[in-house]
Design a protein around this motif. Structure first.
Motif, PDB file in Angstrom:
ATOM      1  N   PRO A  27     -62.093  18.281  19.522  1.00 50.12           N
ATOM      2  CA  PRO A  27     -60.765  18.179  20.132  1.00 50.12           C
ATOM      3  C   PRO A  27     -59.670  18.829  19.283  1.00 50.12           C
ATOM      4  O   PRO A  27     -58.690  19.346  19.824  1.00 50.12           O
ATOM      5  N   GLY A  28     -59.834  18.799  17.961  1.00 54.84           N
ATOM      6  CA  GLY A  28     -58.830  19.397  17.089  1.00 54.84           C
ATOM      7  C   GLY A  28     -58.642  20.876  17.346  1.00 54.84           C
ATOM      8  O   GLY A  28     -57.529  21.409  17.220  1.00 54.84           O
ATOM      9  N   VAL A  46     -58.989  22.424  20.274  1.00 53.43           N
ATOM     10  CA  VAL A  46     -58.195  22.567  21.496  1.00 53.43           C
ATOM     11  C   VAL A  46     -56.720  22.319  21.206  1.00 53.43           C
ATOM     12  O   VAL A  46     -55.842  23.074  21.651  1.00 53.43           O
ATOM     13  N   LYS A  47     -56.439  21.284  20.447  1.00 54.85           N
ATOM     14  CA  LYS A  47     -55.048  20.965  20.112  1.00 54.85           C
ATOM     15  C   LYS A  47     -54.407  22.097  19.325  1.00 54.85           C
ATOM     16  O   LYS A  47     -53.242  22.452  19.557  1.00 54.85           O
ATOM     17  N   SER A  48     -55.168  22.707  18.427  1.00 55.86           N
ATOM     18  CA  SER A  48     -54.634  23.788  17.599  1.00 55.86           C
ATOM     19  C   SER A  48     -54.334  25.049  18.402  1.00 55.86           C
ATOM     20  O   SER A  48     -53.318  25.709  18.185  1.00 55.86           O
ATOM     21  N   LYS A  77     -53.483  25.261  21.375  1.00 54.14           N
ATOM     22  CA  LYS A  77     -52.337  25.052  22.252  1.00 54.14           C
ATOM     23  C   LYS A  77     -51.038  25.470  21.577  1.00 54.14           C
ATOM     24  O   LYS A  77     -50.018  25.662  22.244  1.00 54.14           O
ATOM     25  N   GLN A  90     -59.743  11.385  23.417  1.00 49.71           N
ATOM     26  CA  GLN A  90     -59.658  12.432  22.401  1.00 49.71           C
ATOM     27  C   GLN A  90     -59.438  13.804  23.041  1.00 49.71           C
ATOM     28  O   GLN A  90     -58.573  14.571  22.608  1.00 49.71           O
ATOM     29  N   TRP A  91     -60.202  14.101  24.067  1.00 45.65           N
ATOM     30  CA  TRP A  91     -60.120  15.423  24.684  1.00 45.65           C
ATOM     31  C   TRP A  91     -58.852  15.627  25.492  1.00 45.65           C
ATOM     32  O   TRP A  91     -58.191  16.668  25.369  1.00 45.65           O
ATOM     33  N   SER A 110     -56.040  13.969  25.224  1.00 48.52           N
ATOM     34  CA  SER A 110     -54.893  13.937  24.316  1.00 48.52           C
ATOM     35  C   SER A 110     -54.723  15.270  23.606  1.00 48.52           C
ATOM     36  O   SER A 110     -53.613  15.657  23.229  1.00 48.52           O
ATOM     37  N   ALA A 111     -55.842  15.996  23.442  1.00 46.79           N
ATOM     38  CA  ALA A 111     -55.796  17.317  22.802  1.00 46.79           C
ATOM     39  C   ALA A 111     -55.239  18.380  23.743  1.00 46.79           C
ATOM     40  O   ALA A 111     -54.830  19.449  23.287  1.00 46.79           O
ATOM     41  N   GLY A 112     -55.236  18.095  25.057  1.00 44.79           N
ATOM     42  CA  GLY A 112     -54.623  19.028  25.994  1.00 44.79           C
ATOM     43  C   GLY A 112     -55.551  19.736  26.955  1.00 44.79           C
ATOM     44  O   GLY A 112     -55.165  20.758  27.541  1.00 44.79           O
ATOM     45  N   LYS A 125     -48.736  11.722  29.328  1.00 42.51           N
ATOM     46  CA  LYS A 125     -48.351  13.018  28.760  1.00 42.51           C
ATOM     47  C   LYS A 125     -46.851  13.250  28.941  1.00 42.51           C
ATOM     48  O   LYS A 125     -46.268  12.836  29.918  1.00 42.51           O
TER      49      LYS A 125
END
Length: 224
Positions: free
Chosen positions: A147-148, A150-152, A154, A177-178, A180-182, A224
């Protein structure tokens, strides 16, 4: 031409963001799985091209879906070549999912108004996919990038829409987790369809599980 046009399909994924990823050579079992997912609220189903009978099964479940699950889009996954894409699009595929990026597959899907979700695992691959016309990019394997990642991504690509497959578990913790990562949507395979469930044929249990997971994802979307 696909039953669901790309713009409608993309919105369908946003509204119903859990996508089953499934293959089995038993047509009757596959129909039961599809109906259970539909009854639970899922509206997109990815059947994968992972066996010798993939086309035979796909050709049998397409009319079943159109009659019994009219609001469900049926896609084909594990596509590598334009020839494969053509074969399954001719059989009724509403969307094509790849583990990689094949420009020829993307071009064929776009020319025939079929939603195309190419697979990517790096920022460069993701960018390439969008430049080739993909509106939603499949991130694969999710269990490797996490997930990190995906968040990065974004950060530099805030408007990017992704569907993650691989490593997504049918649990509230994993989904939180997923999303929230976007992610826009997630694909779930064997963990959603354990061998014990297939053997016991407890399809009502699958429907209930799917319904609960979709309800939980709705709570994540509203935050969100």
């Amino acid at each position: 031409m696909a039953f669901f046009q790309p713009k409608i399909l993309n919105q369908l994924l946003a509204d119903f963001p859990l996508v089953p990823v499934f293959y089995h050579e038993d047509i009757t079992l596959t129909k039961s799985i599809i109906k259970a997912c539909y009854d639970g609220g899922m509206r997109a189903f990815e059947f994968t091209n992972r066996g010798e009978k993939a086309l035979e099964v796909f050709s049998a479940i397409y009319p079943f879906i159109r009659e019994n699950c009219p609001e469900m889009a049926l896609g084909i996954g594990t596509i590598f070549t334009a020839a494969q894409a053509k074969t399954f699009i001719d059989a009724g595929a509403d969307f094509v999912v790849q583990p990689i990026i094949t420009p020829e597959v993307g071009a064929y899907c776009l020319a025939n108004e079929v939603a195309w979700f190419p697979g990517a695992a790096t920022l460069n691959e993701i960018y390439t996919a969008t430049q080739l016309g993909a509106e939603i990019v499949k991130i694969f394997p999710g269990n490797v990038v996490g997930p990190g990642f995906v968040k990065s991504i974004k950060g530099p690509m805030p408007n990017l829409k992704v569907m993650v497959t691989g490593g997504v578990e049918p649990t509230e913790e994993s989904l939180k987790q997923w999303f929230s990562a976007g992610v826009t949507a997630v694909g779930m395979g064997s963990q959603l369809f354990p061998a014990s469930l297939l053997a016991s044929a407890k399809f009502d249990e699958l429907s209930s599980n799917v319904k609960a997971l979709l309800a939980y994802v709705e709570t994540l979307k509203t935050k969100k």
